[in-house]
Design an enzyme around this catalytic site. Structure first.
Site, mmCIF file in Angstrom:
data_model
loop_
_atom_site.group_PDB
_atom_site.id
_atom_site.type_symbol
_atom_site.label_atom_id
_atom_site.label_comp_id
_atom_site.label_asym_id
_atom_site.label_seq_id
_atom_site.Cartn_x
_atom_site.Cartn_y
_atom_site.Cartn_z
ATOM 1 N N ARG A 214 0.829 -1.214 0.000
ATOM 2 C CA ARG A 214 0.000 0.000 0.000
ATOM 3 C C ARG A 214 0.864 1.264 0.000
ATOM 4 N NH1 ARG A 214 -3.340 -0.493 5.147
ATOM 5 N NH2 ARG A 214 -1.366 -1.399 5.738
ATOM 6 N N ASN B 242 -6.074 -2.675 2.346
ATOM 7 C CA ASN B 242 -6.011 -4.123 2.481
ATOM 8 C C ASN B 242 -7.415 -4.669 2.663
ATOM 9 O OD1 ASN B 242 -3.223 -4.345 2.373
ATOM 10 N ND2 ASN B 242 -2.947 -4.326 4.585
#
Length: 95
Positions: A21, A39
């Site tokens: 990320r 996520n």
């Protein structure tokens, strides 16, 4: 370049716990792409991105590799109608 492209992306494989990320955020900012990444509870990473077609294509190519330590097995994406709804790229709360 005209920012007129929006994609909804799902990345599977070893993509959590490897700074996927954070690296997605950095790459998106580098390319001038707006949207978000998070996520998912099933181990995937989900993202919605808006930008020019060329920059989105570069981002999709990057997503297939990911950062060092990631093992990307699959990148699924859906083209969506462009909404011009973002002014930043953010990491949002995981599901």
């Amino acid at each position: 370049m005209t920012k007129d492209t929006r994609v909804h992306i799902f990345v599977s494989g070893k993509v959590q716990g490897v700074y996927y990320r954070q690296n997605t955020l950095q790459k998106a900012q580098e390319l001038g792409i707006f949207g978000w990444v998070r996520n998912l509870s099933d181990g995937r990473v989900e993202s919605v991105m808006e930008g020019s077609r060329a920059d989105i294509d570069k981002m999709l190519a990057w997503c297939k590799e990911g950062p060092l330590g990631a093992k990307v097995e699959e990148v699924k994406f859906i083209d969506e109608p462009y909404k011009n709804e973002f002014s930043t790229f953010d990491i949002i709360k995981s599901l």
